[in-house]
Design a protein around this motif. Structure first.
Motif: not given
Ligand SMILES: NC(=O)C1=CN([C@@H]2O[C@H](COP(=O)(O)OP(=O)(O)OC[C@H]3O[C@@H](n4cnc5c(N)ncnc54)[C@H](OP(=O)(O)O)[C@@H]3O)[C@@H](O)[C@H]2O)C=CC1
Ligand SMILES: C[C@H]1O[C@H](OP(=O)(O)OP(=O)(O)OC[C@H]2O[C@@H](n3cnc4c(=O)[nH]c(N)nc43)[C@H](O)[C@@H]2O)[C@@H](O)[C@@H](O)C1=O
Length: 364
Positions: A14, A17, A37, A40, A42, A64-65, A106, A137
């Motif tokens: 992500g 990440g 994802h 695994l 989550l 991951a979220a 996070l 959320y």
């Molecule tokens: N972006 C932003 O502006 C902000 C983000 N955050 C927090 O930062 C963290 C990262 O966010 P961000 O990097 O932007 O998010 P992204 O959506 O870019 O990345 C999230 C990652 O989590 C993976 N994921 C989602 N659901 C699952 C699941 N059920 N099992 C396994 N993997 C999963 C996704 O994989 P896949 O895509 O393949 O589903 C993706 O790789 C989060 O906790 C978010 O709440 C906080 C504030 C601001």
């Protein structure tokens, strides 16, 4: 964290990440583990239990979220609260059962009240009602903070929570309906510039790499124009292109470059334990989380014009009041973080150029 510690980065592909993986490798950490994802899920308790029992990581970054912008949060309310509660419950509980030395959770600055005093200090958590559009959320994220705090107090674990402001950078989500504002405006204004130049090759490349639902690059120009219109990118009879901006343009937002975010996460994981987050004579231990941000914000109107200038778009904007503004201002107080010796490096104008060049490298 020792350089050969086994570090699990959940959500490694992500926005955050992927920046974390880069930063950890640059910092000499050699034993990183991850699962996609698909490998695994989550939200699947059994699968997460099996993974932790097998891998027994020493450290965990929970990046991951289920993440999305204001319309996605407001539309898929159940998905956002369910998936995020399941992910954090599974990862935190399995980290405890498998004796993870330290975990970083996070959250997000959307945990603070809709009309929070500005800038938002960590102590303002749970002092007033939340912004409706992302309340599910936000509640999940608040639960995540409480989960870490409670495991630490009851079981002596060392799980720390960070609350980032809006983030942007490589591997962001550029889907025009589900993404956050900055990537959405980068893409829409990029497409607006291509439309004003009748540069259908650029439009086709964009659609091919990041398909807009319902259109393929071999559709007729009429069809593609109709789809661009649907996403608020349109050209009038005199050739002037207009790009739709959601809401009034009045809300203020703060933006932190994702690689700065990753740097702050590694800095805190290396330098701050749960016991550092409260004073020893506290009777009621709460608000142990820490904000991560720049401490500077900009209006959506000015953000759009800054992106317009950097991309070289000559058209105009239409502010669509039928789309939600959300919280009007949510500037983080970064006093605590700065006092620990960390400050962001990338300012917004440089970051916008960085992310646009990254976007072009993926779509041209
Ligand atoms: N972006 C932003 O502006 C902000 C983000 N955050 C927090 O930062 C963290 C990262 O966010 P961000 O990097 O932007 O998010 P992204 O959506 O870019 O990345 C999230 C990652 O989590 C993976 N994921 C989602 N659901 C699952 C699941 N059920 N099992 C396994 N993997 C999963 C996704 O994989 P896949 O895509 O393949 O589903 C993706 O790789 C989060 O906790 C978010 O709440 C906080 C504030 C601001
Ligand atoms: C990080 C934070 O991000 C989310 O909160 P948000 O900051 O309100 O989300 P946003 O980035 O989608 O919008 C910011 C502002 O921008 C305006 N806006 C204009 N034009 C577009 C546009 O084209 N797309 C989007 N998404 N917004 C637009 C939009 O109307 C709003 O006023 C939370 O859901 C949650 O995920 C969270 O924690």
């Amino acid at each position: 964290m020792e350089k050969n510690s086994k570090i699990y980065v959940a959500g490694h592909r992500g926005l955050v990440g992927s920046a974390l993986v880069l930063k950890l490798k640059e910092s000499g950490y050699t034993n990183l583990i991850f699962r996609t994802h698909a490998e695994l899920d989550l939200t699947n308790t059994e699968a997460v239990a099996g993974f932790f029992a097998k891998e027994k990581p020493d450290y965990v970054f929970l990046a991951a979220a289920k993440v999305g912008g204001i319309v996605a949060n407001n539309t898929y309310r159940a998905d956002f609260i369910y998936a995020n509660l399941m992910i954090q419950n599974n990862v935190v509980h399995q980290s405890y059962l498998n004796k993870v030395k330290k975990l970083m959770f996070l959250g997000s600055t959307c945990i603070y009240p809709k009309s929070c005093p500005q800038p938002m200090d960590e102590s303002y958590l749970l002092t007033d009602v939340l912004e409706y559009t992302n309340e599910p959320y936000a509640i999940a994220k608040i639960a995540g903070i409480k989960l870490c705090e409670s495991y630490n107090l009851q079981y002596g674990t060392n799980y720390i929570s960070v609350m980032p402001t809006n983030l942007y950078g490589p591997n962001d989500n550029f889907d025009l309906e589900k993404s956050h504002v900055l990537p959405a405006l980068i893409r829409k204004i990029h497409l607006g510039k291509a439309l004003e130049q009748n540069d259908w090759a650029t439009i086709d490349k964009d659609l091919a790499n990041l398909p807009i639902e319902g259109v393929s690059s071999n559709d007729s120009i009429v069809d593609k124009t109709a789809i661009l219109n649907k996403y608020g990118i349109s050209k009038n009879d005199s050739g002037e292109v207009t790009v739709e901006i959601w809401g009034s343009g009045k809300p203020m937002r703060e933006f932190l470059w994702s690689e700065d975010m990753a740097d702050a996460c590694v800095f805190l994981m290396e330098n701050r334990d749960f016991v550092d987050t409260y004073s020893s004579d506290s009777k009621e231990i709460r608000n142990t989380h820490i904000n991560i941000g720049t401490g500077k914000d900009i209006s959506i109107h000015d953000l759009a014009n800054t992106i317009k200038e950097k991309i070289g778009f000559n058209g105009s904007f239409y502010f669509n009041a039928n789309k939600p503004d959300g919280t009007l201002k949510k500037l983080t107080s970064v006093k605590k973080l700065n006092a620990l010796g960390w400050k962001h490096k990338i300012e917004l104008e440089e970051g916008i150029l960085n992310i646009y060049n990254w976007y072009l490298s993926k779509n041209s």
